[in-house]
Design a protein around this motif. Structure first.
Motif, PDB file in Angstrom:
ATOM      1  N   MET A 127       2.459  -8.329   4.754  1.00  0.00           N
ATOM      2  CA  MET A 127       2.154  -6.993   5.267  1.00  0.00           C
ATOM      3  C   MET A 127       3.190  -6.035   4.703  1.00  0.00           C
ATOM      4  O   MET A 127       4.391  -6.265   4.824  1.00  0.00           O
ATOM      5  N   THR A 128       2.713  -4.978   4.063  1.00  0.00           N
ATOM      6  CA  THR A 128       3.608  -3.945   3.569  1.00  0.00           C
ATOM      7  C   THR A 128       3.020  -2.589   3.899  1.00  0.00           C
ATOM      8  O   THR A 128       1.806  -2.385   3.803  1.00  0.00           O
ATOM      9  N   THR A 129       3.859  -1.660   4.307  1.00  0.00           N
ATOM     10  CA  THR A 129       3.380  -0.319   4.626  1.00  0.00           C
ATOM     11  C   THR A 129       3.296   0.555   3.386  1.00  0.00           C
ATOM     12  O   THR A 129       2.773   1.669   3.450  1.00  0.00           O
ATOM     13  N   HIS A 130       3.794   0.080   2.260  1.00  0.00           N
ATOM     14  CA  HIS A 130       3.911   0.932   1.083  1.00  0.00           C
ATOM     15  C   HIS A 130       2.555   1.200   0.438  1.00  0.00           C
ATOM     16  O   HIS A 130       1.720   0.294   0.312  1.00  0.00           O
ATOM     17  N   ALA A 133       1.302  -1.111  -2.656  1.00  0.00           N
ATOM     18  CA  ALA A 133       1.400  -2.534  -2.305  1.00  0.00           C
ATOM     19  C   ALA A 133       1.123  -3.433  -3.497  1.00  0.00           C
ATOM     20  O   ALA A 133       1.723  -4.500  -3.639  1.00  0.00           O
ATOM     21  N   PHE A 148      -3.282 -10.450   2.440  1.00  0.00           N
ATOM     22  CA  PHE A 148      -2.590  -9.241   2.855  1.00  0.00           C
ATOM     23  C   PHE A 148      -3.113  -8.749   4.202  1.00  0.00           C
ATOM     24  O   PHE A 148      -4.301  -8.871   4.514  1.00  0.00           O
ATOM     25  N   ASN A 150      -3.157  -5.372   6.716  1.00  0.00           N
ATOM     26  CA  ASN A 150      -2.945  -3.933   6.892  1.00  0.00           C
ATOM     27  C   ASN A 150      -2.101  -3.345   5.757  1.00  0.00           C
ATOM     28  O   ASN A 150      -1.120  -2.652   5.981  1.00  0.00           O
ATOM     29  N   SER A 151      -2.504  -3.637   4.549  1.00  0.00           N
ATOM     30  CA  SER A 151      -1.804  -3.178   3.353  1.00  0.00           C
ATOM     31  C   SER A 151      -2.813  -2.546   2.404  1.00  0.00           C
ATOM     32  O   SER A 151      -4.015  -2.789   2.502  1.00  0.00           O
ATOM     33  N   ASP A 162      -7.580  -5.402   7.354  1.00  0.00           N
ATOM     34  CA  ASP A 162      -7.036  -4.083   7.690  1.00  0.00           C
ATOM     35  C   ASP A 162      -7.554  -3.577   9.026  1.00  0.00           C
ATOM     36  O   ASP A 162      -8.600  -4.021   9.516  1.00  0.00           O
ATOM     37  N   SER A 193       4.105   5.608   3.211  1.00  0.00           N
ATOM     38  CA  SER A 193       3.459   4.605   4.046  1.00  0.00           C
ATOM     39  C   SER A 193       1.936   4.679   3.933  1.00  0.00           C
ATOM     40  O   SER A 193       1.332   5.745   4.064  1.00  0.00           O
ATOM     41  N   TYR A 194       1.328   3.526   3.721  1.00  0.00           N
ATOM     42  CA  TYR A 194      -0.131   3.416   3.674  1.00  0.00           C
ATOM     43  C   TYR A 194      -0.732   3.818   5.021  1.00  0.00           C
ATOM     44  O   TYR A 194      -1.724   4.552   5.082  1.00  0.00           O
TER      45      TYR A 194
END
Length: 335
Positions: A127-130, A133, A148, A150-151, A162, A193-194
């Protein structure tokens, strides 16, 4: 004979059980090749002697580590705890161990975490907020399955699970507007942030659909923490005109902002309505309880873990690679 657990070898167990070392190895790695009676006897003797099979040797013998790597933006917090609860329940049922790392909201640290887990896990949950990603895998794609959570990975060859970030924010802001609020502010979170990008898109659409100018909304940046929400509340108090409603991009910032506003005598929701996103457990116990967008965090963690284990085991997965989990508006006292 008394054995020191640190000194016990596979040959010691084989000698005590009157079998070959190969048979002992098969008992711990390929039980289908050994009779049930022998398996039970060797395991009983090994336990009595304090023998522990070498984990590395086991993984080399069948090409698996029996471990799953998890990379999250942060190592703490109610949101991430719920994700981990879902993942852990599936891992326990499937007899996999978890190796957990944090990217600390950094794309570079996320890449480093993935590199560090190479060769130590059978699959990765990331999980990455970027918003970038995909860059986490550009330099070197892991040679294990990756799922993945929520990325910003929709449309890639990787499985992606997601939340309805955009629709959820649309629901929350529409609720504020339906209550008659027209002077709006939002607490956004990190600009790369995504989640923030998607939720602000939902906010803008809700405002535009009401006939208002999205540019009229006041934006105050936070970093997803409660402390940044508190500081955002201070900034709201310093505005020339106090907004009549605030949408925060997550519950932590909403709760922090409410604290700062209430300290200054602002009554919520009489003077200002507040809505958040995520529906963390603390949201319902805040004072006043927080109107928010509920997303099935635990369910997403479970589903992602199940998908990864299916990929690791080479099972046929008929479902689509991408799955969107629905959001729900939960109206409480803050609005």
């Amino acid at each position: 004979m008394t054995y020191s657990p640190m000194a016990v070898t596979i040959r010691d167990v084989a000698s005590e059980a009157n079998v070959s070392a190969t048979t002992v190895s098969r008992v711990f790695n390929h039980t289908d090749l050994v009779s049930p009676e022998t398996v039970e006897r060797v395991r009983r003797i090994a336990e009595r002697m304090g023998y522990e099979p070498n984990a590395t040797a086991k993984s080399l013998s069948h090409g698996r580590t029996e471990a799953i790597g998890v990379v999250l933006p942060a190592p703490h917090g109610e949101f991430f705890s719920e994700i981990m609860r879902g993942i852990d329940d599936v891992a326990q049922d499937s007899e996999y161990y978890l190796l957990i790392s944090s990217s600390h909201y950094s794309l570079e640290e996320g890449e480093a975490a993935i590199r560090a887990l190479r060769g130590r896990v059978d699959g990765l949950l990331v999980m990455t907020t970027h918003v970038r990603a995909k860059a986490m895998l550009e330099k070197r794609t892991p040679d294990v399955p990756v799922v993945f959570m929520n990325s910003a990975m929709a449309g890639t060859e990787h499985d992606a699970f997601d939340f309805e970030n955009r629709k959820g924010a649309y629901k929350a802001v529409s609720h504020l507007l339906e209550r008659g609020h027209r002077c709006l502010a939002t607490i956004t979170g990190p600009p790369d942030s995504y989640d923030v990008r998607e939720r602000l898109s939902g906010l803008r659409k809700a405002v535009a659909d009401t006939g208002l100018d999205p540019a009229s909304v006041t934006h105050i940046q936070g970093d997803f923490t409660q402390a940044s929400g508190y500081q955002a509340g201070k900034e709201i108090l310093a505005l020339d005109t106090l907004p009549d409603a605030v949408f925060a991009c997550n519950d932590y910032m909403a709760i922090g902002a409410m604290s700062a506003l209430q300290e200054a005598g602002v009554r919520i929701p009489d003077d200002l309505a507040m809505a958040g996103f995520d529906d963390i457990p603390s949201a319902r116990y805040a004072s006043p309880s927080l109107t928010t967008i509920s997303v099935p965090v635990y369910d997403l963690g479970r589903a992602a873990a199940k998908r990864l284990i299916a990929r690791v085991r080479g099972e046929h997965v008929p479902e689509a690679r991408e799955k969107l989990f629905a959001s729900e508006l939960v109206i409480r006292s803050s609005t």
